[in-house]
Motif scaffolding. Structure first.
Motif, PDB file in Angstrom:
ATOM      1  N   ALA A 252       0.848  -1.003  -0.086  1.00 18.32           N
ATOM      2  CA  ALA A 252       0.078   0.018  -0.070  1.00 18.32           C
ATOM      3  C   ALA A 252       0.841   1.375   0.304  1.00 18.32           C
ATOM      4  O   ALA A 252       2.110   1.147   0.407  1.00 18.32           O
ATOM      5  CB  ALA A 252      -1.085   0.152   1.318  1.00 18.32           C
ATOM      6  N   SER A 253       0.130   2.359  -0.498  1.00 18.53           N
ATOM      7  CA  SER A 253       1.303   3.595  -0.581  1.00 18.53           C
ATOM      8  C   SER A 253       1.699   4.243   1.001  1.00 18.53           C
ATOM      9  O   SER A 253       2.363   4.850   0.907  1.00 18.53           O
ATOM     10  CB  SER A 253       0.284   4.614  -1.163  1.00 18.53           C
ATOM     11  N   ASP A 254       0.746   3.762   1.880  1.00 18.15           N
ATOM     12  CA  ASP A 254       1.162   4.098   3.204  1.00 18.15           C
ATOM     13  C   ASP A 254       1.795   3.191   3.998  1.00 18.15           C
ATOM     14  O   ASP A 254       1.997   3.056   5.145  1.00 18.15           O
ATOM     15  CB  ASP A 254       0.108   4.555   3.929  1.00 18.15           C
ATOM     16  N   SER A 255       2.698   2.062   3.233  1.00 14.70           N
ATOM     17  CA  SER A 255       3.100   0.956   3.955  1.00 14.70           C
ATOM     18  C   SER A 255       4.589   1.477   4.245  1.00 14.70           C
ATOM     19  O   SER A 255       5.302   2.370   3.845  1.00 14.70           O
ATOM     20  CB  SER A 255       3.048   0.028   2.794  1.00 14.70           C
ATOM     21  N   VAL A 256       5.263   0.458   5.199  1.00 23.05           N
ATOM     22  CA  VAL A 256       6.570   0.831   5.607  1.00 23.05           C
ATOM     23  C   VAL A 256       7.383   0.611   4.234  1.00 23.05           C
ATOM     24  O   VAL A 256       8.464   1.404   4.146  1.00 23.05           O
ATOM     25  CB  VAL A 256       6.926  -0.172   6.635  1.00 23.05           C
ATOM     26  N   ASP A 257       7.061  -0.286   3.325  1.00 24.82           N
ATOM     27  CA  ASP A 257       8.130  -0.650   2.170  1.00 24.82           C
ATOM     28  C   ASP A 257       8.033   0.648   1.430  1.00 24.82           C
ATOM     29  O   ASP A 257       9.063   1.117   0.923  1.00 24.82           O
ATOM     30  CB  ASP A 257       7.343  -1.836   1.657  1.00 24.82           C
ATOM     31  N   VAL A 258       7.147   1.241   1.006  1.00 27.71           N
ATOM     32  CA  VAL A 258       6.896   2.359   0.192  1.00 27.71           C
ATOM     33  C   VAL A 258       7.561   3.721   1.030  1.00 27.71           C
ATOM     34  O   VAL A 258       8.464   4.463   0.380  1.00 27.71           O
ATOM     35  CB  VAL A 258       5.507   2.690  -0.302  1.00 27.71           C
ATOM     36  N   GLY A 259       7.139   3.928   1.950  1.00 30.34           N
ATOM     37  CA  GLY A 259       7.747   5.030   2.950  1.00 30.34           C
ATOM     38  C   GLY A 259       9.387   4.814   2.918  1.00 30.34           C
ATOM     39  O   GLY A 259       9.940   5.871   2.839  1.00 30.34           O
ATOM     40  N   PHE A 260       9.654   3.674   3.200  1.00 35.36           N
ATOM     41  CA  PHE A 260      11.291   3.328   3.514  1.00 35.36           C
ATOM     42  C   PHE A 260      11.774   3.713   2.164  1.00 35.36           C
ATOM     43  O   PHE A 260      13.083   4.378   2.261  1.00 35.36           O
ATOM     44  CB  PHE A 260      11.254   2.066   4.079  1.00 35.36           C
ATOM     45  N   ALA A 261      11.380   3.151   0.839  1.00 33.43           N
ATOM     46  CA  ALA A 261      12.154   3.287  -0.332  1.00 33.43           C
ATOM     47  C   ALA A 261      12.017   4.852  -0.652  1.00 33.43           C
ATOM     48  O   ALA A 261      13.074   5.300  -1.298  1.00 33.43           O
ATOM     49  CB  ALA A 261      11.447   2.371  -1.282  1.00 33.43           C
ATOM     50  N   GLN A 262      11.052   5.687  -0.516  1.00 30.17           N
ATOM     51  CA  GLN A 262      11.063   6.950  -0.838  1.00 30.17           C
ATOM     52  C   GLN A 262      11.834   7.757   0.054  1.00 30.17           C
ATOM     53  O   GLN A 262      12.615   8.351  -0.441  1.00 30.17           O
ATOM     54  CB  GLN A 262       9.374   7.410  -0.630  1.00 30.17           C
TER      55      GLN A 262
ATOM     56  N   SER B 203      10.079   9.852  -5.299  1.00 28.62           N
ATOM     57  CA  SER B 203      10.107  10.662  -3.950  1.00 28.62           C
ATOM     58  C   SER B 203       8.732  11.445  -3.758  1.00 28.62           C
ATOM     59  O   SER B 203       8.007  11.500  -4.488  1.00 28.62           O
ATOM     60  CB  SER B 203      11.451  11.556  -4.055  1.00 28.62           C
ATOM     61  N   LYS B 204       9.029  12.132  -2.261  1.00 27.37           N
ATOM     62  CA  LYS B 204       8.132  12.916  -2.152  1.00 27.37           C
ATOM     63  C   LYS B 204       8.415  14.198  -1.353  1.00 27.37           C
ATOM     64  O   LYS B 204       9.647  14.190  -0.880  1.00 27.37           O
ATOM     65  CB  LYS B 204       6.992  12.078  -1.179  1.00 27.37           C
ATOM     66  N   VAL B 205       7.803  15.197  -1.200  1.00 26.15           N
ATOM     67  CA  VAL B 205       8.067  16.142  -0.505  1.00 26.15           C
ATOM     68  C   VAL B 205       7.490  15.984   0.964  1.00 26.15           C
ATOM     69  O   VAL B 205       6.395  15.678   1.265  1.00 26.15           O
ATOM     70  CB  VAL B 205       7.468  17.419  -0.850  1.00 26.15           C
ATOM     71  N   GLY B 206       8.110  16.112   2.240  1.00 26.31           N
ATOM     72  CA  GLY B 206       7.886  15.864   3.486  1.00 26.31           C
ATOM     73  C   GLY B 206       6.360  16.140   3.736  1.00 26.31           C
ATOM     74  O   GLY B 206       5.700  16.581   2.816  1.00 26.31           O
ATOM     75  N   PRO B 207       5.979  15.686   4.965  1.00 21.01           N
ATOM     76  CA  PRO B 207       6.812  15.180   6.171  1.00 21.01           C
ATOM     77  C   PRO B 207       7.420  14.000   5.769  1.00 21.01           C
ATOM     78  O   PRO B 207       6.703  13.088   5.244  1.00 21.01           O
ATOM     79  CB  PRO B 207       5.869  15.227   7.338  1.00 21.01           C
ATOM     80  N   TYR B 208       8.501  13.579   6.193  1.00 21.78           N
ATOM     81  CA  TYR B 208       9.167  12.097   6.093  1.00 21.78           C
ATOM     82  C   TYR B 208       8.844  11.361   7.653  1.00 21.78           C
ATOM     83  O   TYR B 208       8.495  11.886   8.545  1.00 21.78           O
ATOM     84  CB  TYR B 208      10.720  12.409   6.218  1.00 21.78           C
ATOM     85  N   MET B 209       8.820   9.981   7.305  1.00 23.84           N
ATOM     86  CA  MET B 209       9.105   9.267   8.343  1.00 23.84           C
ATOM     87  C   MET B 209       7.479   8.935   8.716  1.00 23.84           C
ATOM     88  O   MET B 209       7.466   8.426   9.854  1.00 23.84           O
ATOM     89  CB  MET B 209      10.088   9.548   9.484  1.00 23.84           C
ATOM     90  N   GLU B 210       6.534   9.275   8.208  1.00 19.23           N
ATOM     91  CA  GLU B 210       5.204   8.986   8.625  1.00 19.23           C
ATOM     92  C   GLU B 210       5.127   7.509   8.668  1.00 19.23           C
ATOM     93  O   GLU B 210       4.132   7.048   9.324  1.00 19.23           O
ATOM     94  CB  GLU B 210       4.334   9.810   7.446  1.00 19.23           C
ATOM     95  N   TRP B 211       5.715   6.592   7.845  1.00 17.41           N
ATOM     96  CA  TRP B 211       5.618   5.097   7.652  1.00 17.41           C
ATOM     97  C   TRP B 211       5.799   4.707   9.023  1.00 17.41           C
ATOM     98  O   TRP B 211       5.912   3.232   9.147  1.00 17.41           O
ATOM     99  CB  TRP B 211       6.230   4.604   6.395  1.00 17.41           C
ATOM    100  N   MET B 212       6.549   5.399   9.800  1.00 19.45           N
ATOM    101  CA  MET B 212       7.280   4.713  11.260  1.00 19.45           C
ATOM    102  C   MET B 212       6.246   4.829  12.341  1.00 19.45           C
ATOM    103  O   MET B 212       6.474   4.780  13.504  1.00 19.45           O
ATOM    104  CB  MET B 212       8.552   5.135  11.289  1.00 19.45           C
ATOM    105  N   SER B 213       4.996   5.294  11.768  1.00 18.06           N
ATOM    106  CA  SER B 213       4.086   5.783  13.161  1.00 18.06           C
ATOM    107  C   SER B 213       3.757   4.188  13.674  1.00 18.06           C
ATOM    108  O   SER B 213       3.876   3.242  13.146  1.00 18.06           O
ATOM    109  CB  SER B 213       2.996   6.303  12.393  1.00 18.06           C
ATOM    110  N   SER B 214       2.836   4.214  14.849  1.00 15.52           N
ATOM    111  CA  SER B 214       2.377   2.999  15.541  1.00 15.52           C
ATOM    112  C   SER B 214       1.581   2.433  14.875  1.00 15.52           C
ATOM    113  O   SER B 214       1.352   0.978  15.090  1.00 15.52           O
ATOM    114  CB  SER B 214       1.972   3.505  16.952  1.00 15.52           C
ATOM    115  N   ASP B 215       0.784   2.821  13.775  1.00  7.49           N
ATOM    116  CA  ASP B 215      -0.070   2.089  13.158  1.00  7.49           C
ATOM    117  C   ASP B 215       0.596   1.490  11.687  1.00  7.49           C
ATOM    118  O   ASP B 215      -0.198   0.905  10.814  1.00  7.49           O
ATOM    119  CB  ASP B 215      -1.544   2.583  12.805  1.00  7.49           C
ATOM    120  N   SER B 216       1.816   1.559  11.701  1.00  5.98           N
ATOM    121  CA  SER B 216       2.390   1.031  10.438  1.00  5.98           C
ATOM    122  C   SER B 216       3.114  -0.053  10.676  1.00  5.98           C
ATOM    123  O   SER B 216       3.795  -0.366  11.880  1.00  5.98           O
ATOM    124  CB  SER B 216       3.570   2.054   9.577  1.00  5.98           C
TER     125      SER B 216
END
Length: 239
Positions: free
Chosen positions: A53-63, A118-131
């Protein structure tokens, strides 16, 4: 024309040539990763892939790690072309080639997943408690708690525009020391993201790459700490 002018002039085209070669190496590495993956999997590959998913750890980490790695490549390029210290140049070359290759892998995944590179911040959203899958029990870095504080505008360890300008302007020992300080802080700042993805990414190749990054950068961080000590300098505090 005096002797100093005669000596200085050849260095300018030489440096431009080196930078051009480095740029080409980077472009080729990314292009090769994208093209090779597409050719290997074929035109129907996307239908058989597990797409996170677009909000997954995998996608967020890669970006986010693509952005983080891009700056490391830039700093390594500066040190490789300007330093006269063989140990620093060797380290810079290793970081440049390793992280450019990893950058190519991450951008290939994002392309196959139909996600922005890539994306323009905020960064590290994928590291939230529900990811992810329960990161709280994973992660070994002492800085993991810092990384769980929520989305940030600037990722830990990233050099500021002023830092980069100072690095480009530096020469000799000052250049070597500043490069080691900035790159060490950069490595340490990115470590929590790598540990998090190594534990919680859903895709095996993503977890594997993240763990490889952890192992490599921990080793390089130890080396840079020793190199700074040998030059009578100390690491920078985390920004």
């Amino acid at each position: 024309m005096n002797s100093s002018e005669t000596t200085d002039q050849p260095s300018k085209p030489s440096q431009r040539t080196a930078l051009l070669i480095i740029g080409l190496i980077g472009a080729i590495a990314v292009g090769f990763a994208l093209g090779a993956l597409t050719n290997l999997l074929g035109p129907d590959a996307k239908s058989s892939l597990t797409v996170p998913a677009s909000d997954s750890v995998d996608v967020g980490f890669a970006q986010d790690m693509s952005v983080h790695h891009s700056q490391a490549v830039d700093m390594a390029s500066i040190a490789l072309t300007k330093s006269t210290d063989n140990d620093v140049r060797t380290l810079a070359f290793d970081i440049l080639t390793t992280q450019q290759n990893q950058l190519g892998q991450m951008q290939a995944w994002l392309t196959m997943w139909d996600q922005p590179l890539s994306k323009v911040g905020p960064y590290m959203e994928w590291m939230s408690s529900d990811s992810g899958s329960g990161h709280g029990s994973h992660g070994t870095s002492a800085t993991m708690d810092m990384a769980h504080s929520g989305p940030v505008d600037t990722m830990p360890g990233m050099a500021s525009p002023e830092d980069l300008a100072a690095l480009r302007a530096a020469e000799g020992l000052q250049l070597d020391t500043l490069f080691l300080q900035l790159m060490l802080r950069h490595h340490e700042g990115g470590l929590p993201m790598m540990e998090y993805a190594a534990a919680d990414a859903t895709e095996g190749p993503v977890r594997s790459l993240a763990q490889t990054m952890v192992n490599t950068q921990q080793s390089e961080s130890k080396l840079m700490t020793d190199m700074l000590a040998a030059r009578g300098a100390a690491p920078l505090p985390m920004n």
